[in-house]
Design an enzyme around this catalytic site. Structure first.
Site, PDB file in Angstrom:
ATOM      1  N   GLY A 282      34.849 -16.266  -4.603  1.00  0.00           N
ATOM      2  CA  GLY A 282      34.283 -17.096  -5.657  1.00  0.00           C
ATOM      3  C   GLY A 282      34.946 -18.454  -5.643  1.00  0.00           C
ATOM      4  O   GLY A 282      34.309 -19.494  -5.829  1.00  0.00           O
ATOM      5  N   ALA A 283      36.262 -18.451  -5.415  1.00  0.00           N
ATOM      6  CA  ALA A 283      37.033 -19.682  -5.290  1.00  0.00           C
ATOM      7  C   ALA A 283      38.385 -19.334  -4.697  1.00  0.00           C
ATOM      8  O   ALA A 283      38.763 -18.169  -4.590  1.00  0.00           O
ATOM      9  CB  ALA A 283      37.199 -20.374  -6.641  1.00  0.00           C
ATOM     10  N   MET A 284      39.163 -20.359  -4.324  1.00  0.00           N
ATOM     11  CA  MET A 284      40.489 -20.165  -3.748  1.00  0.00           C
ATOM     12  C   MET A 284      41.408 -21.259  -4.266  1.00  0.00           C
ATOM     13  O   MET A 284      41.043 -22.427  -4.299  1.00  0.00           O
ATOM     14  CB  MET A 284      40.407 -20.207  -2.222  1.00  0.00           C
ATOM     15  CG  MET A 284      41.729 -19.946  -1.527  1.00  0.00           C
ATOM     16  SD  MET A 284      42.267 -18.222  -1.691  1.00  0.00           S
ATOM     17  CE  MET A 284      43.916 -18.322  -1.012  1.00  0.00           C
ATOM     18  N   GLU A 285      42.628 -20.847  -4.600  1.00  0.00           N
ATOM     19  CA  GLU A 285      43.545 -21.669  -5.383  1.00  0.00           C
ATOM     20  C   GLU A 285      44.375 -22.637  -4.563  1.00  0.00           C
ATOM     21  O   GLU A 285      45.573 -22.832  -4.817  1.00  0.00           O
ATOM     22  CB  GLU A 285      44.482 -20.752  -6.159  1.00  0.00           C
ATOM     23  CG  GLU A 285      45.424 -19.889  -5.323  1.00  0.00           C
ATOM     24  CD  GLU A 285      44.902 -18.529  -4.915  1.00  0.00           C
ATOM     25  OE1 GLU A 285      45.706 -17.660  -4.565  1.00  0.00           O
ATOM     26  OE2 GLU A 285      43.676 -18.341  -4.954  1.00  0.00           O
TER      27      GLU A 285
ATOM     28  N   HIS B  42      40.907 -19.351 -13.993  1.00  0.00           N
ATOM     29  CA  HIS B  42      41.599 -18.405 -13.090  1.00  0.00           C
ATOM     30  C   HIS B  42      42.315 -19.159 -11.970  1.00  0.00           C
ATOM     31  O   HIS B  42      43.504 -18.934 -11.716  1.00  0.00           O
ATOM     32  CB  HIS B  42      40.569 -17.425 -12.526  1.00  0.00           C
ATOM     33  CG  HIS B  42      41.088 -16.461 -11.518  1.00  0.00           C
ATOM     34  ND1 HIS B  42      41.137 -15.107 -11.738  1.00  0.00           N
ATOM     35  CD2 HIS B  42      41.573 -16.629 -10.249  1.00  0.00           C
ATOM     36  CE1 HIS B  42      41.621 -14.487 -10.675  1.00  0.00           C
ATOM     37  NE2 HIS B  42      41.890 -15.393  -9.750  1.00  0.00           N
ATOM     38  N   GLU B  43      41.582 -20.051 -11.296  1.00  0.00           N
ATOM     39  CA  GLU B  43      42.184 -20.772 -10.175  1.00  0.00           C
ATOM     40  C   GLU B  43      43.298 -21.703 -10.657  1.00  0.00           C
ATOM     41  O   GLU B  43      44.307 -21.880  -9.965  1.00  0.00           O
ATOM     42  CB  GLU B  43      41.118 -21.560  -9.410  1.00  0.00           C
ATOM     43  CG  GLU B  43      39.992 -20.702  -8.852  1.00  0.00           C
ATOM     44  CD  GLU B  43      40.478 -19.524  -8.019  1.00  0.00           C
ATOM     45  OE1 GLU B  43      41.485 -19.683  -7.292  1.00  0.00           O
ATOM     46  OE2 GLU B  43      39.875 -18.447  -8.101  1.00  0.00           O
TER      47      GLU B  43
ATOM     48  N   HIS C 202      46.552 -19.986 -10.994  1.00  0.00           N
ATOM     49  CA  HIS C 202      47.239 -19.803  -9.716  1.00  0.00           C
ATOM     50  C   HIS C 202      48.166 -20.969  -9.373  1.00  0.00           C
ATOM     51  O   HIS C 202      49.070 -20.805  -8.536  1.00  0.00           O
ATOM     52  CB  HIS C 202      46.213 -19.663  -8.587  1.00  0.00           C
ATOM     53  CG  HIS C 202      45.682 -18.281  -8.400  1.00  0.00           C
ATOM     54  ND1 HIS C 202      46.497 -17.200  -8.207  1.00  0.00           N
ATOM     55  CD2 HIS C 202      44.401 -17.809  -8.332  1.00  0.00           C
ATOM     56  CE1 HIS C 202      45.746 -16.112  -8.033  1.00  0.00           C
ATOM     57  NE2 HIS C 202      44.480 -16.457  -8.114  1.00  0.00           N
TER      58      HIS C 202
ATOM     59  N   GLU D 236      47.088 -12.322  -8.395  1.00  0.00           N
ATOM     60  CA  GLU D 236      45.727 -12.086  -8.872  1.00  0.00           C
ATOM     61  C   GLU D 236      45.653 -11.470 -10.273  1.00  0.00           C
ATOM     62  O   GLU D 236      44.788 -11.824 -11.057  1.00  0.00           O
ATOM     63  CB  GLU D 236      44.970 -11.224  -7.867  1.00  0.00           C
ATOM     64  CG  GLU D 236      44.789 -11.887  -6.517  1.00  0.00           C
ATOM     65  CD  GLU D 236      44.110 -13.256  -6.576  1.00  0.00           C
ATOM     66  OE1 GLU D 236      43.481 -13.579  -7.603  1.00  0.00           O
ATOM     67  OE2 GLU D 236      44.229 -14.008  -5.601  1.00  0.00           O
TER      68      GLU D 236
END
Length: 830
Positions: free
Chosen positions: A255-258, A289-290, A293, A312
């Site tokens: 969905g996404a990456m931090e 959420h990201e 992180h 996570e």
């Protein structure tokens, strides 16, 4: 390339200390390759040996401390170094290959305009596809990136931009980060900028999405600013990575990456069609959420993948919490109860279950498999329980002490527990042992006795599966709900209960209380457990559920009901009847969407072939009633329309909507809704290849290309199925997203006789597909292509045969093992 083992990583970390990577990428060549020049500076034990991950197409030069390295130093994806000095400089120039699987440097050609887009994704062990790297989380280093690209392109990276003229982009060195966190994007991206509290902000999306990005930018920036402010209130350390850029890239696996300084999202989050409020809430949650992180994962990173939950679980918990506290979406915990926790519960009951914080993750292949509902949703639910256990003040104090002690470094479970124990004054060892170190889930039930119209006793009973007989302490709420004179159902009383690990916990506060219409266990959704009501409360659910005003309470009831059906404790026909009675008056959109989705899946797998058409018709009626009762143009109307499209067999009605006839007032039959209709018509045999091709000509976009692939695979035509299967199994040129969409359209409950011959072919041919693809793309393709709708003993027998192969790919083994367990449940329920 061999998977990196924990033992190898430990030995390498004891040998080297990495300082800096200087990386110079040349993206100007056509075709499927790019140029990479890298200089790696590191300290080492003198005379020692080590290796870096590296997978070039060809090597131009390799030197260590000025001396050429022999070709034999590079083998099996590893560059081996011997005779190390105290201070070392490795310099390599090579030709590397782009990927189409979302790993390494992913290359995408936009069907809308032919433009090329690149993004870098080195997670979990893919750094070697771009440069020679010590690819493990505890060998942090600074990255200094330079990129040569076509002059019309825009390039962005983790570090601040120093210069970007004439296609030459230079970025400042980053703070120390793990290899998997280094990223960049390149292509004719459209950019929108802003700033907040001294932090430069930017958004990027493909040129074809420029109009949509401009339309969505204000909301995305607003959410970003609100989340930054709230994190700054909670954490002592401000956002630590300079600018905060958010790029929306095509065919992104997650969905996404931090990535610090450059968070990358899948570009479906830039909406081009109408979406529901719950989808906007989901995007806000992913942003939160990201951002979490940046502290949990980027500033302080796990030492090895066994502490993945430090990344996570915390981001999942904080993302939901911050979305609730800081944005216009206060119902995020309702969504968590309906969707995310259910994901965790299912994963936790599979044969592949594992602890939130496993004692040992042997290699990176196993680590990849642990990116699941346990590490995300169960971990977040456990953290919610932990905050209730130690208190908010102690939680904040412990977390801030943890950040202060390990900034720009690595940490372990023991480090965090030590900080939280000190802040709370509680020894958390026993708590962590049962909640973090032990797998599986408990079942909690209420058992009541009556004395006239009052409760004589209320007991919370706790059980655990035989294979994992761990009982746990739970802090939860018990709510007494009654009908009022005006017909509504309200909470009369809420009692907080400390459930112990003995298996039976008396609730003396409720002895003598008048019997409620509903006694709701886990009211407030504080704990992580399977919930079962007492018999009287369970019988009352159809009458009281539609009248409860608290969306979180309704979510707890719906989740418990769906879980009981999954376990075969209640028939799917009973669920469909409840949906028909209660869903048309449901006001919470996420509940509507999730109940329709889950019920449709259960009808397809749990209902017998004879009972399925009637059950599906009742589901379509429920969606139709909700559609008629919904405000025109609102989220409920859109959710109802999607549910109706997915369940109806009335092809003529769908064709009317596609032609703009008899469309409910306020419902926009836009690009994405048109594709949903075309897809359903394809399943029903009412839309051939000509209709799909015409729709793709109308919508030559990334989403259009993906929908067309899925729709072609869904057609009840032998040649269409043969072409789709060949694409899934054999076509290495097909990108990750297109092969996943093809696989997701292949199996249809309406077409079981047509596709029956492909059941044995899955088990015979999927191992070869796993050798052609890798990582997350392989896992998702294998999962989507599984014959989950063929609920027959023969399917289980074939699965058992494949699982008996000791050399089976570990990713495929897990996919088949868990899918077979789901099929076992469906067979038992039938």
């Amino acid at each position: 390339m061999p998977s990196l083992t924990r033992a190898e990583a430990t030995a390498r970390a004891a040998t080297v200390d990495v300082h800096q990577y200087e990386v110079d990428l040349d993206l100007t060549a056509g075709g499927d390759t790019f140029g990479s020049r890298a200089v790696v500076r590191f300290e080492a034990r003198e005379g020692a040996s080590t290796f870096l991950e590296f997978e070039p197409v060809s090597v131009v030069s390799m030197t260590l401390n000025g001396s050429p390295l022999p070709e034999s130093a590079l083998a099996d994806g590893r560059l081996r170094l011997t005779g190390l000095a105290a201070d070392n400089e490795l310099a390599v120039e090579a030709v590397m290959r782009y990927s189409n699987t979302g790993e390494g440097l992913h290359k995408y050609v936009d069907p809308a305009d032919g433009s090329i887009y690149i993004y870098q994704h080195m997670f979990i062990n893919n750094a070697g596809r771009i440069l020679p790297a010590f690819d493990q989380p505890d060998l942090k280093a600074s990255f200094r990136i330079t990129v040569t690209a076509p002059p019309s392109w825009r390039v962005a990276a983790n570090g601040p931009l120093l210069s970007g003229a004439n296609g030459r982009w230079e970025f400042a060195a980053t703070k120390p980060i793990s290899t998997y966190l280094c990223s960049l994007i390149a292509g004719p991206y459209h950019e929108v900028t802003d700033s907040h509290d001294g932090i430069p902000l930017a958004l990027f999306a493909r040129a074809a999405l420029a109009g949509a990005l401009e339309a969505e930018a204000a909301e995305i920036f607003e959410i970003t600013k609100q989340c930054l402010d709230r994190y700054h209130e909670i954490f002592d350390i401000r956002y630590p990575f300079g600018h905060y850029q958010q790029a929306f890239a095509p065919e992104f696996n997650f969905g996404a990456m931090e990535y610090p300084g450059l968070v990358v999202f899948r570009d479906e989050f830039i909406y081009r069609s109408a979406v529901t409020d719950s989808e906007r809430e989901h995007r806000a949650n992913v942003i939160a959420h990201e951002m979490a992180h940046m502290w949990f994962g980027d500033l302080v990173t796990m030492a090895w993948w066994d502490d993945l939950w430090l990344n996570e679980s915390f981001a999942e918990y904080m993302g939901t919490r911050i979305t609730t506290e800081a944005t216009r979406f206060p119902g995020a915990w309702t969504t968590f109860a309906m969707q995310r926790k259910a994901w965790g519960l299912r994963a936790d009951q599979h044969p592949s279950t594992h602890p939130v914080a496993p004692a040992e993750v042997t290699d990176t292949d196993q680590a990849l498999l642990n990116f699941d509902g346990i590490s995300y949703a169960k971990g977040a639910a456990v953290l919610k329980q932990l905050v209730a256990f130690v208190g908010e003040e102690a939680f904040r104090a412990g977390v801030n002490a943890h950040f202060a002690a390990h900034s720009y470094g690595n940490a372990t479970l023991a480090d965090l527990l030590g900080a939280l124990s000190k802040a709370s004054g509680r020894d958390l060892t026993a708590w962590a042992d049962v909640w973090l170190r032990q797998p599986q889930v408990n079942t909690l039930r209420t058992a009541v006795t009556r004395e006239g119209s009052s409760y004589a006793s209320v007991v919370v009973e706790q059980t655990a599966p035989e294979a994992h007989p761990t009982l746990r302490p739970h802090r939860l709420g018990l709510g007494l709900w009654d009908r009022d004179a005006d017909g509504s159902v309200r909470r009369r009383k809420l009692v907080e209960v400390e459930v112990d690990a003995t298996g039976r916990t008396e609730v003396p506060e409720l002895a003598g209380e008048p019997v409620a219409d509903l006694l709701l266990l886990n009211d407030g959704d504080l704990t992580y457990a399977k919930i079962r009501l007492d018999d009287e409360s369970a019988a009352a659910v159809p009458a009281v559920l539609p009248l409860i005003g608290d969306s979180l309470a309704r979510a707890v009831l719906w989740a418990a009901t769906l879980d009981a059906v999954v376990d075969g404790e209640r028939p799917v026909a009973e669920l469909v009847t409840l949906v028909l009675a209660a869903l048309p008056v449901e006001s919470e959109v996420v509940i509507v969407e999730d109940v329709l989705r889950a019920t449709r899946s259960l009808v397809d797998r749990y209902a017998t072939p004879e009972a399925r058409p009637a059950a599906l018709e009742l589901l379509a009626q429920a969606a139709d009633r909700l559609l008629a009762a919904s405000e025109p143009g609102g989220s409920r109307q859109l959710a109802a329309a999607r549910g109706l499209i997915g369940a109806t067999t009335d092809a003529a009605r769908l064709q009317d909507w596609l032609a703009g006839r008899n469309v409910p007032g306020g419902l926009a039959v836009d690009a994405d809704l048109r594709w949903l209709i075309v897809y359903r018509l394809a399943v029903l045999g009412a839309a051939g290849a000509d209709v799909i091709d015409a729709e793709f000509e109308r919508d030559r976009s990334a989403q259009g290309e993906q929908w067309a692939a899925r729709s072609r695979a869904a057609r009840p035509d032998p040649s269409a199925k043969a072409a789709a299967w060949a694409a899934i199994i054999e076509d290495a040129a097909l990108s990750n997203r297109l092969v996943e969409m093809t696989a997701s359209g292949f199996w249809q409950a309406e077409q079981l006789d047509l596709v029956r011959e492909y059941v044995p072919r899955y088990f015979a041919e999927m191992p070869a597909m796993m050798r052609m693809r890798s990582g997350m793309s392989a896992e998702r393709t294998a999962g989507a292509a599984y014959p989950a709708l063929m609920v027959e003993q023969r399917t289980r027998d074939l699965a058992a045969g494949l699982l008996a192969d000791d050399d089976l790919d570990p990713i495929l083994r897990r996919v088949v093992l868990d899918a077979d367990d789901d099929l076992r449940r469906a067979l038992a329920a039938r």
